[in-house]
Design a protein around this motif. Structure first.
Motif, PDB file in Angstrom:
ATOM      1  N   GLN A  51       0.688  -1.136  -0.212  1.00 40.78           N
ATOM      2  CA  GLN A  51      -0.165  -0.029  -0.125  1.00 40.78           C
ATOM      3  C   GLN A  51       0.881   1.148  -0.014  1.00 40.78           C
ATOM      4  O   GLN A  51       0.677   2.251  -0.743  1.00 40.78           O
ATOM      5  N   GLN A 105       2.303   2.510  -3.135  1.00 41.52           N
ATOM      6  CA  GLN A 105       1.511   3.105  -4.257  1.00 41.52           C
ATOM      7  C   GLN A 105       1.300   4.626  -3.549  1.00 41.52           C
ATOM      8  O   GLN A 105       0.758   5.557  -4.119  1.00 41.52           O
ATOM      9  N   HIS A 106       1.782   5.088  -2.455  1.00 37.48           N
ATOM     10  CA  HIS A 106       1.878   6.546  -1.958  1.00 37.48           C
ATOM     11  C   HIS A 106       3.124   7.176  -2.476  1.00 37.48           C
ATOM     12  O   HIS A 106       3.027   8.224  -1.957  1.00 37.48           O
ATOM     13  N   PRO A 163      -6.640  -3.189  -1.785  1.00 43.37           N
ATOM     14  CA  PRO A 163      -5.697  -1.850  -1.934  1.00 43.37           C
ATOM     15  C   PRO A 163      -4.210  -2.376  -2.146  1.00 43.37           C
ATOM     16  O   PRO A 163      -3.323  -1.352  -2.329  1.00 43.37           O
ATOM     17  N   TYR A 164      -3.966  -3.563  -2.485  1.00 43.44           N
ATOM     18  CA  TYR A 164      -2.652  -4.093  -2.723  1.00 43.44           C
ATOM     19  C   TYR A 164      -2.274  -3.824  -4.183  1.00 43.44           C
ATOM     20  O   TYR A 164      -0.924  -3.542  -4.338  1.00 43.44           O
ATOM     21  N   LEU A 183      -3.813   3.776   5.864  1.00 44.18           N
ATOM     22  CA  LEU A 183      -3.839   2.668   5.208  1.00 44.18           C
ATOM     23  C   LEU A 183      -4.794   1.742   5.677  1.00 44.18           C
ATOM     24  O   LEU A 183      -5.344   1.686   6.763  1.00 44.18           O
TER      25      LEU A 183
END
Ligand code: NAP
Length: 392
Positions: free
Chosen positions: A185, A188-189, A212-213, A338
């Motif tokens: 997660q 991806q930020h 969210p993975y 998260l």
């Protein structure tokens, strides 16, 4: 109050009554609502570093009861705030109490405000998400979505880059571990485009390839040729950043085999490898010449910023790491949350942690996890989820 105390002779935890702790000026008194188990909690009960009587346990969530005199108003913390954090547990030889208790004290900047998140979900986040954040943003030097003390003027010479300016490829070994569920997660930020590759059991592929993975490619870690499969998925270009969330036996070697081998055309950029367990700790032993790169390792405890004394080594106080933790938790408090780990709510409370939860986690390593003697459904192996106990 009741707390789970280390019995260093019997190598287990026992519930006893203790006086309620009193917060120092920079601390909060917190009523614990839920705790989540980590492999280290079981490890340091089975192989004690601390003395009998030390409070065990790391991850907690709860409610602020009172604030020390120097907690700043800018913390936005008041009596009644819902928070989560982690303590050192019994993972050192000093006598800092851990989190498996009805009440605890914790520095105000080492908790995050959980908003409306249920306590049992919030308890899963603090230790493993910080571990993952340290690997991605401190060790791999991916740009973080938050700033901390010395990150205003970033030293970009060591940041990962790809040769062709395409997405950075990140391989996570053990994608269904708690640490990895946060690492994917967090990756991806980062503002850079990334492409995620992972290893897991096939039964987790559907979860891991979805939000969210969002893994682009997954391989089965039980398939003997998985490193070659990862390389093939990169069209043999190799992975830029590999994070071994198992780091046991031959997994570090296998993870290193996925890495891009060549130095980038623009000079000195090489692929990087990070591990969750150290070579010195004995879980793996592959020498650097076989790996091709020296893996970077760090203990999450450095994020507490204080000296941590193990049996044979001391972790020096680290102000930058503490500032990083505070910034990360401030970011979580803003609601950029998260998604917590899937949870298995375990029956009972503190009194059941040692006889059930610690048994499921073995003595810390994945290979030490034995089939438990009890045949209840909640005693099935831990797989893609966190064990959580409701405290009160
Ligand atoms: N350095 C630090 O400060 C730090 C901090 C936190 C954790 N750790 C360490 O990191 C490791 C992971 O901890 P965790 O709490 O995230 O673990 P966890 O959630 O308990 O991991 C369980 C998962 O690991 C998977 N797994 C087991 N063996 C595997 C293998 N050989 N390859 C791929 N996946 C495998 C299992 O998948 P299946 O059920 O599908 O088989 C299961 O889903 C532990 O050794 C822990 O001590 C280190």
């Amino acid at each position: 109050m009741k707390a789970l105390l280390l019995d260093a002779t019997q190598r287990t935890g026992v519930v006893k009554s203790l006086p309620c702790p009193v917060p120092a000026p920079n601390e909060l008194l917190i009523q614990v609502k839920a705790i989540a188990l980590n492999p280290v909690d079981a490890l340091y009960a089975a192989e004690p570093l601390g003395k009998t009587g030390r409070v065990l346990g790391s991850d907690f969530s709860g409610i602020v009861v009172s604030l020390g005199s120097s907690v700043p108003e800018s913390s936005h913390l008041v009596a009644g705030s819902r928070v989560a954090g982690f303590l050192q547990g019994a993972s050192s030889i000093d006598d800092h109490p851990g989190a498996f208790a009805e009440f605890l004290v914790c520095p105000w900047d080492l908790v995050w405000r959980i908003g409306d998140l249920p306590f049992e979900l919030a308890a899963t986040v603090s230790l493993c998400a910080l571990t993952a954040a340290q690997a991605l943003f401190l060790r791999f030097r991916l740009p973080a979505p938050f700033t901390w003390c010395n990150s205003d003027v970033p030293d970009t010479k060591d940041e990962p880059r790809t040769q062709d300016h395409g997405p950075i490829s990140i391989f996570i070994n053990g994608a269904s571990t708690s640490v990895a569920l946060f690492a994917s997660q967090l990756a991806q930020h980062t503002p850079c485009p990334v492409r995620l590759f992972g290893s897991a059991s096939r039964k987790h592929f559907s979860m891991l390839s979805s939000a969210p993975y969002n893994y682009a490619h997954l391989v089965d870690y039980r398939s003997p040729g998985w490193p070659q499969q990862v390389l093939a998925l990169t069209e043999n270009r190799g992975i830029n950043l590999a994070y071994d969330c198992i780091s046991e036996g031959d997994t570090v070697l296998k993870t290193s085999m996925t890495l891009k081998k060549m130095v980038g055309v623009h000079g000195d950029r090489t692929a990087k490898l990070a591990v969750v367990r150290s070579r010195e700790g004995g879980a793996w032993s592959t020498p650097m010449k076989e790996l091709g790169v020296e893996p970077s390792y760090g203990a999450v405890w450095e994020g507490l910023g204080e000296e941590v004394i193990y049996a044979g080594m001391t972790l020096a106080p680290n102000a930058v790491s503490r500032a990083f933790t505070a910034a990360f938790y401030a970011w979580l408090s803003e609601g950029k949350e998260l998604v917590p780990n899937p949870v298995r709510i375990m029956p009972g409370g503190l009194a059941n942690v040692a006889e059930d939860g610690f048994v499921l986690l073995g003595s810390g390593g994945m290979n030490d996890r034995q089939a438990p003697a009890k045949d209840q459904e909640y005693m099935r192996p831990v797989s893609g989820e966190k064990l959580v106990y409701i405290i009160q």
